[in-house]
Design an enzyme around this catalytic site. Structure first.
Site, PDB file in Angstrom:
ATOM      1  N   GLY A   1      -8.490  29.036 -37.503  1.00 17.39           N
ATOM      2  CA  GLY A   1      -9.542  29.405 -38.438  1.00 17.39           C
ATOM      3  C   GLY A   1      -9.132  29.490 -39.889  1.00 17.39           C
ATOM      4  N   LEU A   2      -8.133  30.315 -40.212  1.00 15.90           N
ATOM      5  CA  LEU A   2      -7.763  30.481 -41.615  1.00 15.90           C
ATOM      6  C   LEU A   2      -7.157  29.197 -42.157  1.00 15.90           C
ATOM      7  CD1 LEU A   2      -6.341  34.097 -41.765  1.00 15.90           C
ATOM      8  CD2 LEU A   2      -8.440  33.202 -42.793  1.00 15.90           C
TER       9      LEU A   2
ATOM     10  N   ASP B   1     -10.941  36.712 -35.073  1.00 15.19           N
ATOM     11  CA  ASP B   1     -10.266  35.457 -35.415  1.00 15.19           C
ATOM     12  C   ASP B   1     -10.889  34.280 -34.675  1.00 15.19           C
ATOM     13  OD1 ASP B   1      -8.754  36.769 -33.069  1.00 15.19           O
ATOM     14  OD2 ASP B   1      -8.182  34.663 -32.981  1.00 15.19           O
TER      15      ASP B   1
ATOM     16  N   ASP C   1       0.820  -1.215   0.000  1.00 18.26           N
ATOM     17  CA  ASP C   1       0.000   0.000   0.000  1.00 18.26           C
ATOM     18  C   ASP C   1       0.857   1.270   0.000  1.00 18.26           C
ATOM     19  OD1 ASP C   1      -2.148  -1.642  -0.056  1.00 18.26           O
ATOM     20  OD2 ASP C   1      -3.068  -0.969   1.808  1.00 18.26           O
TER      21      ASP C   1
END
Lengths: 532, 440
Positions: A416-417, A281, A36
C-alpha cells in the site's frame, strides 16, 4: 479433432493413477504401449515420491497387434500380482489399448487371481483426468465397500466420518488432510478412513462404518460420496472448508451432524486472516481486480475469499472442469462476470488480457501467462508443479489454509504505502519502469524467454520475476487511435503498474466518444469517467 | 555398408580386448521384453522443434500424447512452442467426422496462427497408427495445397514402433526422403547426421574446415529447407548412434556411411573426426596438427573429474541408444567399471567400434523388463545408476546414487570442448552425495 498446445488435464487413466498411487496395497495393471510410462515421472519428479507408482504397464508393440496383446496383458497381470502382492488390483486400458479392445477386465477375470479385480472403463477419447479419478474411486468404493453391513458402534462412541477425495499429485492435498483431520478432532469427530490418499483396499471396505462423509475434492470424490449416501445413508458434508467463512460453515455443518458445539472451535481458531484483512494496512487491497481460473472447487472458493474476505473485485472467473461448469456459472453470476469454461489456455490468456486484472489466481499455466503480462499471480489449483509441493506445512483448507491464502494472495501485490510513494515520486531515478527491481539485478529480464526446461530448470526460482508489476504488456489494442505527444508524456507519469490500465481505459473512452487523437484532456476525462 | 575402421581405433580395439578378442563385441546381450520404462519417439520433438527453427511438429494423437509432451518437456511451456497435438476424439473415431477433413481444419488454423512456419511435420502416434490413419497421404494432399510456402512431411513417433531417439531417426529419414538425388558427378560432400546443439555443430564445422573438408552439411539443418541433394557423392558421418533407418536410406541412395566410435570424449571425438579425415584423404600430420589442441583440452577437462569416477561401478538403464558410447567414454577416459549397459535397441553394426572398446566383462541388455532389471541392479549394488526420471528418486530413496539419462540427450556433450561437461554430468551426483550431510 482439437489442436492442443497444452492441457489442464491429462487422460483419464492418469486420474486412475492418482487414485492408485495415493492408496496403499492397490496395484494398477494398465494395458498400454511403450511411452505411456512417462506418467510415472509426474509422481516421482513433481511430487518427489520415494516409490514408483504402483502401476504395471503391458508395453505392447506394433508387432504384437492382432497377435497376442491379450496374452501380454495376462502375463503382466499375473506377474504384477506375484511381485507386488496387492490386496486388490484395478485393470484398464490407456487410449491406444482402448482401440484394440482387449477387455482387460474380462481377461483378468479368466486368470482366477487371488485378489479382487476391479475393472475400469475410462473412455480416453471423451473424458479427462479428474473424471478418470472420480470414476476409479467410485468403482473402487462400490467394488470394495458394496454389500457390507456397517459395524455396530458401542454406546457413547464419538461420531466418525470419512475424509474423501485426496489423491496423489493433488494441489496441497497432503496438508489439507492434516489440517481438516485436526479440525475434526477439535470437534470430537473421529476420522474413520481417509481415502483414496493413504487408504488400503481393506480400508475401503470399512467406509460404511462412518456416520458421515466429508468431501474435500468434489471433482474426485463427489460420485463415490453420492453412492455412499444412497447405499449407506451417510450424509455428505458439502461445504468445502476453504476460506474463513467457508471453514466456519464447514465446522457448523459437521457439528450439526455430529451433535457437538461448533462455537468453541470457531472462537479458539488460530486464524489471523480476519484481523489481517481488517487491519488498516489492508485498505489498499480494496477493489483490486482479480482474475481466477482453476478447477471448479478451488476457483469458486478463491473467488469467495478474494471478493468477500479480502475486498478484491473478481473481474474474471473460470474453470477447466466442464463437469462442474454449472456451479462456476452460478458463482460468476454473483460477481457480475461471465464464467469462462474452457480447456484452451490461449482462450484463458485472451480473457486475462481483456479483464485487465491486477492479480491472477490460477494454475501453473496462468502463472506463466501472468508472468508474461507482468501481473502478480498466486497458484490456487492443479495442474501442479514441483513448487506446489512445498517443504513447509502449507494447506489451503481450514483456518491455517486461510492464513496461507492471505499470504499467497497478498504478497504478489505492490504494498500500500509503496504504491502511494510510487505515485508521488514517479520520476524516482531508481524505481521506475526502466529500472529493474533491485532483487532482480542478477536476472536477465527475459519474461518471454523460451527454453527447453530440463527437469532441473523446473526448480528454478523463476517466481521472483512475478514481483515485477508493470503491465505495459497489456497495452493498446486500439490500433487506429493516436496520442498527442503531450498526452503520451502525461501517461508516462502514471505509475507503471497501472499504466496499462490507464491507457486501455483512455482508449476505450476515446473510442466511445469518437475522440482522436487523445490529448491530456481526454486522459483526465477518462480518469474521471472510470474512477479508480 | 562399408566399415571404415581408422587405424588407431583398430589399435585401441586390440589393446582393450587383451587376448585378441574384440572387447564387448561378442557379448550376447540379454534380450528382454516386459514393461519398458522409456519414452516413446514423440519425445524427441522436444529438441527437434528447437533445432529446426522454421518447422512445426503436429502430433496426430490423443490427450495422452499431449500430456506426455508437456510432462516430458519440463511440465511448463514458457512461450508457445513449435509443437502441438491434434487430439483425436470420439467423433473422429465413430466416423461422425472425417478425420482427414478434421486434420485439414486443424492445419489451417495452425498455419493461420503461425505464418512463420515453413515446414509442417505430421507426426504419427500410437492411436493414429492403430486406426491406420494415413499421414503420408494426408501430407501429400496438404503439400499439393500448401507447397512451396509450406512443405509437409510425415513420420511416426508412436510408442508401438519407436523409443525416444528413434523418433529423431524417423524424422531424419523423412527429411532425406524429401531431398532430391544428387547428380552422379556432384562434388563430394560430408553429411553429418544427427541432431547436435548449435554450439557443438559450429565447433565441428570449424574443425572440418580446418581439415580442408569444405563441403559439409548437417542433418537436420537449422532451417528446414537447407538440405543438399544426396547421392553417391555423399559421405555420411553419424554423430548420433540411433540413426538406423536414416543410415539405411542414405546407403540406398548410394551414400557412403562411415562407421566410427561416436564423438563422446577425447578418444571418441578423435576417432570420429579421423573417420571423416581418412575418407577425405586428409594427411595424418595435418589431422594431428588440427586436433591436437582440442585433444589436450578434452583430456585436461576430463581429468578434473577422473578421481571421482575412477573405479566407480556404473549401471545403465536403457534410454537413448547412446548408452554403449557413454559407457565406453566412462570406462576408458574416466576409469569407471561398467556393470550393465542397457539400451532400447542395439545396432551392432553402428555400435561395433564402441563395443570393441568396452571390456568383455560388460553385461549388455537390449529391450527391457524393468522389474527384472531393477532386481539385477539392486543385486549389483552399483555406485552410480544412469536411469530415467521415473526410477531416479525411488532409487535415491533406497540410498543409491543416480543420474537422469535424459540429460545426455538434452545437454551438449559431443566433441572436445564438451568432454569435460560430459564427465561432470556423471561426476555431479557422486560429488553431491559426498557433499551432503543429510540422509534419507
Amino acid at each position: 479433432m482439437q489442436l492442443t498446445v497444452w492441457t489442464y488435464e491429462g487422460p483419464p487413466h492418469v486420474g486412475a493413477m492418482r487414485v492408485a498411487t495415493g492408496m496403499k496395497g492397490l496395484h494398477y495393471v494398465l494395458h498400454a504401449p511403450q511411452g505411456d510410462t512417462y506418467a510415472d515421472l509426474l509422481f516421482t519428479m513433481i511430487e518427489r515420491r520415494k516409490q514408483r507408482p504402483p502401476v504395471t504397464y503391458t508395453t505392447f508393440q506394433a508387432r504384437d497387434l492382432g497377435a497376442d496383446t491379450a496374452e501380454i496383458f495376462k502375463t503382466a497381470c499375473k506377474e504384477a500380482v506375484d511381485r507386488f502382492d496387492p490386496q486388490a488390483i484395478i485393470v484398464g486400458a490407456s487410449c491406444t489399448a482402448e482401440l484394440i479392445q482387449d477387455d482387460p477386465g474380462g481377461l483378468a477375470k479368466t486368470l482366477d487371481l487371488s485378489v479382487p479385480v476391479i475393472p475400469l472403463e475410462l473412455p480416453s477419447y471423451q473424458k479427462k483426468e479428474n473424471w478418470g479419478a472420480a470414476e476409479t474411486f467410485f468403482q473402487l468404493v462400490r467394488g470394495l465397500a458394496g454389500g457390507r453391513t456397517p459395524e455396530p458402534k458401542p454406546e457413547g462412541a464419538p461420531k466418525s466420518c470419512n475424509i474423501l477425495g485426496p489423491t496423489a499429485l493433488g494441489f496441497r492435498h497432503r496438508d489439507d488432510v492434516t489440517e481438516i483431520t485436526r479440525l475434526l478432532g477439535a470437534l470430537g469427530v473421529a476420522v474413520n478412513v481417509v481415502a483414496p490418499m493413504g487408504a488400503t483396499p481393506h480400508d475401503l471396505t470399512r467406509l460404511p462404518n462412518a456416520d458421515f462423509n466429508v468431501v474435500l475434492y468434489p471433482e474426485i470424490a463427489g460420485t463415490a460420496a453420492q453412492w455412499l449416501k444412497r447405499t449407506y445413508r451417510q450424509p455428505v458434508v458439502e461445504t468445502v472448508p476453504m476460506g474463513v467463512n467457508a471453514t466456519r460453515e464447514f465446522v457448523r455443518e459437521v457439528a450439526a451432524i455430529a451433535g457437538t458445539d461448533p462455537e468453541p472451535v470457531i472462537a479458539e481458531a488460530d486464524e489471523r486472516f480476519s484481523w489481517y484483512s481488517r487491519s488498516i494496512d489492508s485498505n489498499y487491497l480494496t477493489g483490486k481486480r482479480v482474475f481466477i481460473f482453476g478447477d471448479a472447487t478451488h476457483a469458486i472458493a478463491a473467488a469467495r475469499v478474494a471478493q468477500h474476505e479480502l475486498g478484491f473485485k473478481v473481474c474474471g472467473l473460470g474453470t477447466y472442469s466442464r463437469e462442474f461448469a454449472r456451479d462456476v456459472r452460478a458463482a460468476a453470476k454473483d460477481y457480475g462476470v461471465e464464467a469462462l469454461i474452457t480447456d484452451d489456455h490461449l482462450e484463458v490468456e485472451d480473457a486475462i488480457v481483456a479483464a485487465q486484472p491486477e492479480l491472477v489466481l490460477g494454475t501453473q499455466m496462468e502463472r506463466h501467462i501472468a508472468k508474461r503480462l507482468r501481473i502478480g499471480c498466486a497458484v490456487i489449483s492443479a495442474p501442479v508443479h514441483v513448487q506446489d509441493f512445498p517443504a513447509r506445512y502449507s494447506p489451503f483448507m481450514g483456518f491455517e489454509g486461510a492464513n496461507v491464502m492471505f499470504d499467497s494472495f497478498v504478497h504478489p501485490l505492490v504494498m500500500g504505502l509503496e504504491e502511494h510513494l510510487l505515485g508521488m515520486f514517479r520520476e524516482d531515478f531508481e524505481f521506475n519502469d526502466g529500472a529493474q527491481a533491485s532483487h532482480l539485478a542478477a536476472l536477465h529480464a527475459g519474461a518471454n524467454h523460451e527454453t527447453i526446461a530440463t527437469p532441473e530448470a523446473r526448480t528454478a526460482p523463476d517466481d521472483k520475476t512475478q514481483d515485477v508489476v508493470a503491465n505495459e504488456g497489456m497495452a493498446a489494442s486500439f490500433g487506429s487511435l493516436s496520442w498527442t505527444s503531450d498526452a503520451e508524456q502525461e501517461l508516462r507519469k502514471i505509475p507503471f503498474f497501472v499504466r496499462g490500465k490507464a491507457r486501455r481505459n483512455t482508449e476505450l473512452f476515446a473510442t466511445e466518444k469518437g475522440v482522436n487523437p487523445i490529448t491530456i484532456e481526454t486522459l483526465y476525462d477518462a480518469k474521471a469517467h472510470f474512477g479508480r | 555398408m562399408n566399415r571404415h575402421v581408422p587405424p588407431h581405433v583398430a589399435a585401441a580395439e586390440a589393446r582393450s580386448s587383451g587376448e585378441g578378442g574384440l572387447g564387448c563385441t561378442d557379448v550376447v546381450p540379454i534380450k528382454e521384453r516386459g514393461q519398458h520404462e522409456v519414452f516413446c519417439g514423440l519425445t524427441s520433438i522436444i529438441w527437434l522443434h528447437r533445432k529446426v527453427q522454421d518447422a512445426f511438429f503436429l502430433i496426430v494423437g490423443s490427450r495422452t500424447c499431449a500430456h506426455l509432451m508437456q510432462s516430458a518437456a519440463g511440465v511448463m511451456i514458457f512461450a508457445e512452442p513449435r509443437f502441438g497435438t491434434a487430439i483425436i476424439d470420439d467423433r473422429d473415431l465413430s466416423g461422425m467426422a472425417d478425420m482427414y477433413e478434421e486434420l485439414d481444419k486443424v492445419v489451417d488454423r495452425l498455419i493461420a496462427r503461425r505464418p512463420d512456419i515453413r515446414m509442417l511435420v505430421l507426426v504419427g502416434s500410437c492411436p493414429s497408427e492403430v486406426i491406420k490413419l494415413d499421414l503420408g497421404r494426408a501430407a501429400q494432399k496438404l503439400n499439393a495445397r500448401m507447397a512451396p510456402d509450406v512443405r509437409v512431411l510425415s513420420y511416426s513417433g508412436s510408442g508401438i514402433e519407436t523409443t525416444f531417439t528413434q523418433g529423431e531417426d524417423n524424422f531424419l529419414h523423412a527429411l532425406v526422403e524429401a531431398t532430391p538425388k544428387a547428380a552422379p558427378d556432384a562434388p563430394r560432400q560430408l553429411l553429418v547426421a544427427g541432431c547436435l546443439a548449435d554450439v557443438v555443430e559450429d565447433q565441428f564445422a570449424r574443425i572440418f574446415e580446418a581439415l580442408g573438408i569444405g563441403n559439409v552439411h548437417f542433418l537436420p539443418a537449422r532451417a528446414a529447407g537447407d538440405l543438399p541433394p544426396v547421392g553417391t557423392n555423399t559421405i555420411v558421418l553419424m554423430v548420433q548412434p540411433y540413426l538406423t533407418e536414416t543410415a539405411k536410406l542414405l546407403t540406398r541412395r548410394g551414400a557412403d556411411v562411415l562407421i566410427a566410435p561416436f564423438p563422446l570424449g577425447e578418444e571418441g571425438t578423435t576417432a570420429w573426426l579421423k573417420a571423416a579425415a581418412d575418407a577425405f584423404g586428409v594427411p595424418a600430420d595435418r589431422f594431428d596438427a588440427i586436433t591436437m589442441a582440442g585433444r589436450e583440452r578434452a583430456a585436461k577437462a576430463v581429468s578434473l573429474y577422473r578421481e571421482r569416477l575412477d573405479g566407480k561401478r556404473v549401471f545403465f538403464f536403457p534410454d537413448s541408444q547412446m548408452e554403449p558410447s557413454l559407457a565406453r567414454f566412462l570406462s576408458r577416459e574416466a576409469g569407471a567399471e561398467i556393470i550393465e549397459v542397457g539400451t532400447p535397441y542395439l545396432n551392432k553394426a553402428h555400435m561395433a567400434p564402441d563395443l570393441a572398446l568396452l571390456p568383455g566383462s560388460v553385461r549388455l541388455a537390449e529391450g527391457q523388463h524393468v522389474d527384472k532389471q531393477i532386481d539385477r541392479c539392486r543385486a549389483d549394488d552399483p555406485d552410480l545408476i544412469i536411469c530415467g526420471m521415473g526410477l531416479g528418486n525411488p532409487f535415491e530413496a533406497e540410498g543409491r546414487t543416480t543420474k537422469w539419462s535424459i540429460e545426455f540427450a538434452f545437454t551438449p556433450i559431443q566433441g572436445y570442448e564438451q568432454a569435460g561437461d560430459l564427465a561432470e554430468l556423471f561426476a555431479r551426483p557422486i560429488g553431491r552425495r559426498d557433499l551432503l550431510q543429510v540422509e534419507v
